[in-house]
Design a protein around this motif. Structure first.
Motif, PDB file in Angstrom:
ATOM      1  N   PHE A  29       0.829  -1.203   0.000  1.00 20.28           N
ATOM      2  CA  PHE A  29       0.000   0.000   0.000  1.00 20.28           C
ATOM      3  C   PHE A  29       0.867   1.259   0.000  1.00 20.28           C
ATOM      4  CE2 PHE A  29      -2.042   3.437   2.365  1.00 20.28           C
ATOM      5  CZ  PHE A  29      -3.229   3.586   1.668  1.00 20.28           C
ATOM      6  N   THR A  30       1.918   1.239   0.825  1.00 15.58           N
ATOM      7  CA  THR A  30       2.814   2.394   0.904  1.00 15.58           C
ATOM      8  C   THR A  30       3.534   2.634  -0.418  1.00 15.58           C
ATOM      9  OG1 THR A  30       3.175   1.970   3.268  1.00 15.58           O
ATOM     10  CG2 THR A  30       4.767   3.394   2.155  1.00 15.58           C
ATOM     11  N   SER A  31       3.990   1.554  -1.041  1.00 15.14           N
ATOM     12  CA  SER A  31       4.709   1.677  -2.320  1.00 15.14           C
ATOM     13  C   SER A  31       3.807   2.238  -3.399  1.00 15.14           C
ATOM     14  CB  SER A  31       5.257   0.314  -2.752  1.00 15.14           C
ATOM     15  OG  SER A  31       6.152  -0.203  -1.794  1.00 15.14           O
ATOM     16  N   TRP A  32       2.601   1.714  -3.511  1.00 10.18           N
ATOM     17  CA  TRP A  32       1.663   2.217  -4.518  1.00 10.18           C
ATOM     18  C   TRP A  32       1.235   3.649  -4.198  1.00 10.18           C
ATOM     19  CZ3 TRP A  32       0.865   0.476  -9.189  1.00 10.18           C
ATOM     20  CH2 TRP A  32       1.081  -0.868  -9.479  1.00 10.18           C
ATOM     21  N   GLY A  33       1.124   3.948  -2.913  1.00  9.03           N
ATOM     22  CA  GLY A  33       0.749   5.311  -2.515  1.00  9.03           C
ATOM     23  C   GLY A  33       1.813   6.322  -2.885  1.00  9.03           C
ATOM     24  N   LEU A  38       3.821  10.600  -6.700  1.00  8.71           N
ATOM     25  CA  LEU A  38       4.825  10.990  -7.686  1.00  8.71           C
ATOM     26  C   LEU A  38       4.204  11.103  -9.076  1.00  8.71           C
ATOM     27  CD1 LEU A  38       7.824  11.545  -8.296  1.00  8.71           C
ATOM     28  CD2 LEU A  38       8.128   9.076  -8.632  1.00  8.71           C
ATOM     29  N   LEU A  39       3.323  10.151  -9.400  1.00  6.02           N
ATOM     30  CA  LEU A  39       2.628  10.193 -10.690  1.00  6.02           C
ATOM     31  C   LEU A  39       1.758  11.439 -10.800  1.00  6.02           C
ATOM     32  CD1 LEU A  39       1.877   8.806 -13.369  1.00  6.02           C
ATOM     33  CD2 LEU A  39       0.064   7.596 -12.117  1.00  6.02           C
ATOM     34  N   ALA A  40       1.115  11.806  -9.710  1.00  3.80           N
ATOM     35  CA  ALA A  40       0.276  13.010  -9.707  1.00  3.80           C
ATOM     36  C   ALA A  40       1.099  14.248 -10.047  1.00  3.80           C
ATOM     37  CB  ALA A  40      -0.397  13.170  -8.345  1.00  3.80           C
ATOM     38  N   GLU A  41       2.294  14.344  -9.465  1.00  3.06           N
ATOM     39  CA  GLU A  41       3.154  15.494  -9.735  1.00  3.06           C
ATOM     40  C   GLU A  41       3.683  15.487 -11.167  1.00  3.06           C
ATOM     41  OE1 GLU A  41       3.775  18.265  -8.199  1.00  3.06           O
ATOM     42  OE2 GLU A  41       2.414  17.683  -6.596  1.00  3.06           O
ATOM     43  N   ILE A  42       3.999  14.303 -11.673  1.00  6.10           N
ATOM     44  CA  ILE A  42       4.481  14.203 -13.056  1.00  6.10           C
ATOM     45  C   ILE A  42       3.376  14.625 -14.025  1.00  6.10           C
ATOM     46  CG2 ILE A  42       5.205  12.584 -14.862  1.00  6.10           C
ATOM     47  CD1 ILE A  42       6.706  11.028 -12.676  1.00  6.10           C
ATOM     48  N   VAL A  96      -7.604  14.777 -10.875  1.00  5.73           N
ATOM     49  CA  VAL A  96      -8.413  13.856 -10.071  1.00  5.73           C
ATOM     50  C   VAL A  96      -9.038  12.784 -10.956  1.00  5.73           C
ATOM     51  CG1 VAL A  96     -10.515  13.642  -8.685  1.00  5.73           C
ATOM     52  CG2 VAL A  96      -8.883  15.475  -8.197  1.00  5.73           C
ATOM     53  N   VAL A  97      -9.584  13.193 -12.087  1.00  2.00           N
ATOM     54  CA  VAL A  97     -10.251  12.249 -12.991  1.00  2.00           C
ATOM     55  C   VAL A  97      -9.263  11.225 -13.545  1.00  2.00           C
ATOM     56  CG1 VAL A  97     -11.428  12.022 -15.219  1.00  2.00           C
ATOM     57  CG2 VAL A  97     -12.108  13.831 -13.631  1.00  2.00           C
ATOM     58  N   VAL A  98      -8.120  11.691 -14.039  1.00  3.28           N
ATOM     59  CA  VAL A  98      -7.126  10.786 -14.629  1.00  3.28           C
ATOM     60  C   VAL A  98      -6.604   9.801 -13.590  1.00  3.28           C
ATOM     61  CG1 VAL A  98      -4.821  10.661 -15.649  1.00  3.28           C
ATOM     62  CG2 VAL A  98      -6.429  12.392 -16.440  1.00  3.28           C
ATOM     63  N   LEU A  99      -6.288  10.283 -12.401  1.00  2.00           N
ATOM     64  CA  LEU A  99      -5.776   9.396 -11.350  1.00  2.00           C
ATOM     65  C   LEU A  99      -6.834   8.405 -10.877  1.00  2.00           C
ATOM     66  CD1 LEU A  99      -3.684  11.970  -9.294  1.00  2.00           C
ATOM     67  CD2 LEU A  99      -2.790  10.073 -10.648  1.00  2.00           C
ATOM     68  N   ALA A 100      -8.080   8.834 -10.841  1.00  2.00           N
ATOM     69  CA  ALA A 100      -9.165   7.929 -10.449  1.00  2.00           C
ATOM     70  C   ALA A 100      -9.339   6.817 -11.477  1.00  2.00           C
ATOM     71  CB  ALA A 100     -10.462   8.715 -10.282  1.00  2.00           C
ATOM     72  N   VAL A 101      -9.252   7.164 -12.748  1.00  2.00           N
ATOM     73  CA  VAL A 101      -9.356   6.153 -13.811  1.00  2.00           C
ATOM     74  C   VAL A 101      -8.219   5.143 -13.698  1.00  2.00           C
ATOM     75  CG1 VAL A 101      -9.179   5.797 -16.309  1.00  2.00           C
ATOM     76  CG2 VAL A 101     -10.619   7.638 -15.411  1.00  2.00           C
ATOM     77  N   ILE A 109      -5.355  -0.370  -4.071  1.00  2.00           N
ATOM     78  CA  ILE A 109      -5.941   0.615  -3.164  1.00  2.00           C
ATOM     79  C   ILE A 109      -4.987   1.771  -2.856  1.00  2.00           C
ATOM     80  CG2 ILE A 109      -5.219  -0.587  -1.055  1.00  2.00           C
ATOM     81  CD1 ILE A 109      -7.966   0.261   0.138  1.00  2.00           C
ATOM     82  N   GLY A 110      -3.678   1.492  -2.893  1.00  2.00           N
ATOM     83  CA  GLY A 110      -2.696   2.536  -2.618  1.00  2.00           C
ATOM     84  C   GLY A 110      -2.753   3.680  -3.617  1.00  2.00           C
ATOM     85  N   LEU A 111      -3.213   3.403  -4.836  1.00  2.00           N
ATOM     86  CA  LEU A 111      -3.295   4.438  -5.863  1.00  2.00           C
ATOM     87  C   LEU A 111      -4.319   5.516  -5.510  1.00  2.00           C
ATOM     88  CD1 LEU A 111      -3.043   2.346  -9.158  1.00  2.00           C
ATOM     89  CD2 LEU A 111      -1.338   3.920  -8.222  1.00  2.00           C
ATOM     90  N   TRP A 112      -5.234   5.200  -4.632  1.00  2.82           N
ATOM     91  CA  TRP A 112      -6.240   6.201  -4.247  1.00  2.82           C
ATOM     92  C   TRP A 112      -5.631   7.301  -3.379  1.00  2.82           C
ATOM     93  CZ3 TRP A 112     -10.709   6.649  -6.636  1.00  2.82           C
ATOM     94  CH2 TRP A 112     -11.202   5.553  -7.333  1.00  2.82           C
ATOM     95  N   LEU A 113      -4.428   7.053  -2.853  1.00  9.73           N
ATOM     96  CA  LEU A 113      -3.730   8.137  -2.153  1.00  9.73           C
ATOM     97  C   LEU A 113      -3.430   9.293  -3.108  1.00  9.73           C
ATOM     98  CD1 LEU A 113      -1.113   6.489   0.252  1.00  9.73           C
ATOM     99  CD2 LEU A 113      -3.049   7.923   0.864  1.00  9.73           C
ATOM    100  N   GLY A 114      -3.069   8.942  -4.349  1.00 11.78           N
ATOM    101  CA  GLY A 114      -2.831   9.967  -5.352  1.00 11.78           C
ATOM    102  C   GLY A 114      -4.093  10.747  -5.665  1.00 11.78           C
ATOM    103  N   VAL A 115      -5.229  10.054  -5.695  1.00 13.53           N
ATOM    104  CA  VAL A 115      -6.515  10.724  -5.929  1.00 13.53           C
ATOM    105  C   VAL A 115      -6.823  11.680  -4.781  1.00 13.53           C
ATOM    106  CG1 VAL A 115      -8.993  10.388  -6.314  1.00 13.53           C
ATOM    107  CG2 VAL A 115      -7.355   8.731  -7.245  1.00 13.53           C
TER     108      VAL A 115
END
Length: 415
Positions: A29-33, A38-42, A96-101, A109-115
């Protein structure tokens, strides 16, 4: 012995009742978060870069640039609100939309931290727009710039350059990764750059490369007759020991490249010692001190830089003892000077290239000059250009240990 150790570890694990499945899930979870943030910033920085390339996006994004004065104070509440609506809300909503998709598609589930992270930008922008609140982030706080631009994390000085130095560079908002990839961490556009040793092989190669970026060049040389008359090139003659006489010429210089030097090869006479240190070390030090007195004004720390050719001799043999000693001393003094943080100071750690000082160099001055600018535009503070792989390992170790030692055992007097 090993059996006893394994038995002890097994016993400890049994007593602690470690749930390794839960530990593994937490690490996953931490790794994906972390990856999602980082993906959000990129994605945010990439969208920002597109806003300066796509006309219909730039019309909205320009609202953001119109909202700030040169000292980063807000022009007016109305313009500030418009910038939130047309830039910040649009940008954060798309994010928000792109990260949610992506989170839905990958099902981690860790990817929702980016959202959630992106949602904080949307919430803040919406709050500022609908409530009419001026609440700028750290990078847009008004006032003088008190620190030099940072390397990996974007600070006020770094982002100020995007607004008022070159809008087509410095796109990053938190991490400068995207700028390093694109080569937009340092813009040379419109800069005035002074170079010592301008009549030498590297000096002339650097000037030729820099002119491609439409910069203004001030060639500082003891041999002005060796330089051609070229548009955008101003030649100033100076003599060793008279560095103070060119202070006025350095006032409007943005980047000073200290590149002059002497190589006495195997000579070890007193005259050779004095000449090596005077030219390679103390003259460079005096020029640095003089240039640093020009770093004045509320935004000078954001734009002024010094580049110093300290040479690979900092860590590797140069088959010229006095050249090595004088260059290593210069390198150590540059490390010491960096601690004051008056402006960005870059080191040029260059391997053997063909020149008057080294007719047996294996690299060409043109190759070295291109590599220097390639790395400088990606904000490398220690620019290593060499064919020796050991330098890429030894120099960082030497530089970090020296920096730490000087940091602990030296201090500066503050007014």
């Amino acid at each position: 012995m090993m059996q006893m150790l394994l038995a002890s570890l097994t016993e400890i694990e049994a007593r602690l009742q470690i749930n390794w499945e839960l530990v593994n899930s937490g690490l996953q979870f931490t790794s994906w978060g972390f990856f999602s943030v980082l993906l959000a910033e990129i994605l945010r920085d990439s969208y920002h870069a597109l806003c300066h390339k796509v006309n219909w996006l730039s019309k909205w994004h320009n609202k953001h640039h119109m909202a700030y004065r040169r000292d980063l104070s807000v022009v007016s509440l109305k313009i500030y609100q418009e910038s939130q609506l047309y830039n910040d809300i649009v940008e954060s909503s798309l994010l928000v939309v792109v990260l949610a998709v992506i989170a839905l598609a990958v099902q981690q589930i860790g990817l929702w931290l980016g959202v959630a992270y992106a949602s904080t930008f949307l919430f803040g922008a919406s709050r500022r727009y609908f409530l009419g609140i001026i609440d700028t982030d750290y990078n847009h706080l008004p006032g003088p710039l008190e620190t030099a631009p940072s390397v990996w994390f974007v600070n006020r000085s770094y982002h100020w350059r995007h607004h008022f130095d070159d809008v087509n560079a410095y796109y990053s908002g938190v991490f400068s990764l995207v700028d390093k990839i694109l080569g937009t961490s340092l813009s040379l556009k419109g800069k005035t750059i002074a170079i010592t040793g301008a009549s030498g092989a590297l000096g002339q190669a650097l000037m030729a490369e820099l002119l491609r970026y439409n910069v203004k060049i001030v060639a500082l040389t003891t041999n002005p007759d060796k330089l051609p008359t070229v548009a955008g090139l101003k030649v100033i003659s100076w003599q060793l020991g008279n560095e103070a006489e060119i202070k006025d010429s350095l006032e409007k210089v943005d980047i000073l490249i200290i590149n002059h030097g002497v190589n006495v090869y195997s000579d070890r006479t007193s005259q050779a010692i004095n000449s090596s240190y005077e030219v390679n070390t103390f003259s460079a030090l005096r020029l640095m001190d003089i240039f640093l007195t020009t770093v004045t004004g509320p935004q000078a720390k954001a734009t002024k830089e010094i580049w110093v050719n300290t040479s690979e001799a900092e860590v590797s043999p140069a088959l010229s003892p006095l050249y090595e000693l004088s260059k290593r001393t210069l390198g150590n003094l540059v490390t010491l000077k960096r601690l004051d943080g008056n402006c960005v100071i870059r080191k040029l750690i260059l391997g053997p290239f063909k020149s008057q000082l080294n007719p047996y160099g294996v690299m060409s001055a043109q190759q070295v000059a291109r590599a220097i600018l390639f790395l400088a535009r990606r904000d490398f503070r220690n620019i290593i250009v060499t064919i020796n792989p050991l330098t890429y390992v030894l120099f960082p170790v030497k530089e970090v240990s020296t920096w730490l030692y000087y940091r602990i055992f030296s201090k500066t007097l503050k007014n």
